[in-house]
Scaffold this motif. Structure first.
Motif, PDB file in Angstrom:
ATOM      1  N   SER A 313     -18.076   1.022   2.842  1.00 36.19           N
ATOM      2  CA  SER A 313     -18.592  -0.267   2.371  1.00 36.19           C
ATOM      3  C   SER A 313     -18.041  -0.640   0.996  1.00 36.19           C
ATOM      4  O   SER A 313     -18.032  -1.819   0.627  1.00 36.19           O
ATOM      5  N   TRP A 314     -17.574   0.354   0.221  1.00 35.49           N
ATOM      6  CA  TRP A 314     -17.021   0.056  -1.111  1.00 35.49           C
ATOM      7  C   TRP A 314     -15.628  -0.564  -1.022  1.00 35.49           C
ATOM      8  O   TRP A 314     -15.135  -1.100  -2.020  1.00 35.49           O
ATOM      9  N   PRO A 329     -17.063  -8.867   8.210  1.00 29.64           N
ATOM     10  CA  PRO A 329     -17.173  -7.877   9.304  1.00 29.64           C
ATOM     11  C   PRO A 329     -17.245  -6.446   8.820  1.00 29.64           C
ATOM     12  O   PRO A 329     -17.899  -5.609   9.451  1.00 29.64           O
ATOM     13  N   LEU A 330     -16.581  -6.148   7.710  1.00 34.48           N
ATOM     14  CA  LEU A 330     -16.644  -4.786   7.180  1.00 34.48           C
ATOM     15  C   LEU A 330     -18.064  -4.429   6.765  1.00 34.48           C
ATOM     16  O   LEU A 330     -18.562  -3.331   7.062  1.00 34.48           O
ATOM     17  N   GLY A 331     -18.737  -5.352   6.087  1.00 33.54           N
ATOM     18  CA  GLY A 331     -20.113  -5.082   5.671  1.00 33.54           C
ATOM     19  C   GLY A 331     -21.065  -4.979   6.859  1.00 33.54           C
ATOM     20  O   GLY A 331     -21.928  -4.086   6.906  1.00 33.54           O
ATOM     21  N   ILE A 332     -20.909  -5.855   7.844  1.00 26.67           N
ATOM     22  CA  ILE A 332     -21.795  -5.824   9.014  1.00 26.67           C
ATOM     23  C   ILE A 332     -21.564  -4.553   9.824  1.00 26.67           C
ATOM     24  O   ILE A 332     -22.514  -3.936  10.334  1.00 26.67           O
ATOM     25  N   THR A 333     -20.330  -4.097   9.970  1.00 29.32           N
ATOM     26  CA  THR A 333     -20.037  -2.884  10.735  1.00 29.32           C
ATOM     27  C   THR A 333     -20.683  -1.656  10.108  1.00 29.32           C
ATOM     28  O   THR A 333     -21.255  -0.806  10.800  1.00 29.32           O
ATOM     29  N   THR A 334     -20.594  -1.523   8.818  1.00 29.80           N
ATOM     30  CA  THR A 334     -21.207  -0.363   8.147  1.00 29.80           C
ATOM     31  C   THR A 334     -22.715  -0.388   8.253  1.00 29.80           C
ATOM     32  O   THR A 334     -23.361   0.662   8.428  1.00 29.80           O
ATOM     33  N   VAL A 335     -23.323  -1.557   8.176  1.00 34.58           N
ATOM     34  CA  VAL A 335     -24.781  -1.655   8.309  1.00 34.58           C
ATOM     35  C   VAL A 335     -25.229  -1.247   9.707  1.00 34.58           C
ATOM     36  O   VAL A 335     -26.197  -0.490   9.884  1.00 34.58           O
TER      37      VAL A 335
END
Length: 490
Positions: A313-314, A329-335
């Protein structure tokens, strides 16, 4: 014929004078003569009695030169009745003579029953059901004088489970057990051994599933202590006294015992009194064992994936804030990945009302991932707000397309006629006036709330600083959390 009768009488008289016995060599000829006599008598007058002759054949004396020896009454051993063929155990143990529904020494002091245990295996330990399964050999030792018998060689008798139903045995049961059974393949795994003095050994092979109250507040970095409790069901401590036969050495374990998730640290025994308000006090034996959980499995399946999701996420902090399709999409995938990890861990755990150690780690990691998404939302919002303000300032600015560039003005000044210098002065004064008006529009008017160029530049610096600060604050905070977490729970 008379001669034959006289000869036979003479032989009989000679045998009587020699003690009523005949030698092997001497008895052969009369025997043949007797046969002829019997044949002739059978043909003429009938039969002749055979008793003396047969008695002579059976009573053969033993001389000094003979190989046979007569056993002395002092050296002859009487047979052991316990090993005699045809002797029934019911008769030898006098089972029909006693009432074995009553304990030994009924009405007197409590009968002492020693116990020892051989643990064969720990089959399963379940955190969801809060129980464990154990297979063990349970042995009881006591003395029942009613079962004493005579034995010349002091050997014991061993029986299977069929005799157990006919005599008195301790009524042991497992406290807090959910399921238990005695193995019966290929026959009942029960053994009864009785000694001549009445001592009894009763052994059986049992698999029991018992309750284990686990404290999972430190899961998976926890240590659990479970107990298997043995107690008499009917007899109080006034009638039956349970004790470990050899103290702590009464509990033996197989060296091959191992569990996939736990390390067996210790086995030990204890004895306590249990009180029931309706029946009284009972002796209770405890088999305690301490288990420490292997954490490496959970490091691979839970902790490392959660840590990698936080680090992933960083990455959005180094992506351009205008690249919305990359950062969102990167933030949603990690969540979503963190949510899946949390759900998988909780699915294999009981629904306890307190927080476990793994819950703290996963939820803190989830918060870090969620904050990285919120961080980009804040950056995107501030950037959009600044663009709107910049657009509004441009719309309020006067048009400067009619202003003459200084270079152009100098060139025209050199080309103009000296007579027209007065007009140029008026143009120069008009250009300065217009530049002053543009500066006044860019400055911040506190009354009207207009944004100046200085305010715009400071807002742009703050917007880019959010990502810069996040690149340092997020990793630093997560490393500090890991240091505190592993210091407390490891």
């Amino acid at each position: 014929m008379h001669t034959d009768v006289m000869l036979l009488s003479l032989l009989l008289w000679t045998g009587a004078m020699s003690g009523g016995t005949c030698q092997r060599g001497e008895a052969a000829q009369p025997h043949r003569q007797g046969r002829r006599l019997r044949v002739s008598q059978r043909q003429n007058t009938g039969t002749v009695e055979r008793g003396p002759l047969l008695r002579c054949r059976r009573e053969i004396p033993v001389t000094e030169g003979s190989s046979r020896k007569v056993a002395s009454p002092m050296t002859k051993r009487s047979p052991d009745k316990t090993k005699a063929w045809g002797t029934k155990s019911e008769h030898l143990l006098r089972i029909q003579e006693h009432d074995f529904t009553m304990r030994p020494g009924f009405g007197g002091p409590a009968v002492s029953v020693g116990v020892d245990v051989q643990v064969e295996s720990l089959d399963a330990i379940s955190e969801v059901d809060m129980d464990f399964t154990m297979t063990l050999y349970l042995r009881h030792y006591w003395k029942d004088a009613r079962l004493a018998f005579k034995s010349n060689n002091n050997l014991s008798m061993t029986f299977d489970g069929r005799l157990v139903k006919k005599i008195w045995v301790p009524d042991m049961f497992f406290v807090h057990s959910k399921r238990s059974f005695t193995h019966d393949t290929t026959t009942d795994n029960v053994m009864l051994r009785v000694y001549p003095d009445g001592k009894v050994l009763y052994s059986l092979r049992v698999t029991v599933t018992s309750m284990c109250s686990m404290d999972l507040s430190r899961f998976p970095l926890d240590t659990q202590t479970c107990s298997l409790e043995i107690e008499s069901y009917a007899y109080t401590d006034d009638d039956l006294m349970l004790y470990w036969k050899k103290g702590n050495r009464s509990l033996n374990t197989d060296e091959k015992i191992s569990l996939s998730q736990f390390l067996i640290q210790e086995f030990h025994t204890t004895t306590k009194l249990a009180f029931y308000s309706s029946t009284g006090w009972y002796n209770r034996l405890y088999i305690n064992f301490t288990l420490r959980r292997h954490v490496f499995f959970f490091l691979l399946q839970t902790y490392f994936p959660a840590t990698l999701m936080v680090m992933l996420s960083w990455v959005s902090f180094w992506i351009d804030r205008r690249a919305v399709p990359a950062r969102v999409p990167l933030g949603i995938t990690t969540v979503l990945t963190m949510s899946t990890i949390i759900t998988g861990v909780n699915a294999s755990m009981p629904r306890v009302s307190y927080i476990k150690a793994v819950d703290i780690y996963l939820w803190v990691s989830f918060v870090f991932v969620f904050l990285s998404v919120i961080e980009y939302a804040a950056v995107n919002y501030l950037s959009t707000l600044q663009e709107r303000k910049e657009r509004a300032l441009r719309e309020r600015m006067p048009c400067t397309c009619g202003l003459v560039h200084p270079g152009t003005m100098s060139a025209s000044y050199s080309e103009v006629d000296a007579n027209t210098t007065g007009n140029y002065g008026s143009m120069q004064r008009n250009g300065v006036k217009r530049e002053r008006m543009l500066v006044q529009l860019m400055e911040n008017d506190q009354i009207t709330g207009h944004v100046s160029s200085g305010t715009y530049s400071s807002a742009a610096i703050d917007t880019h600083a959010i990502d810069k600060y996040s690149r340092v604050m997020f990793p630093g905070s997560y490393i500090l959390f890991n240091f505190i977490y592993w210091s407390i729970y490891s």
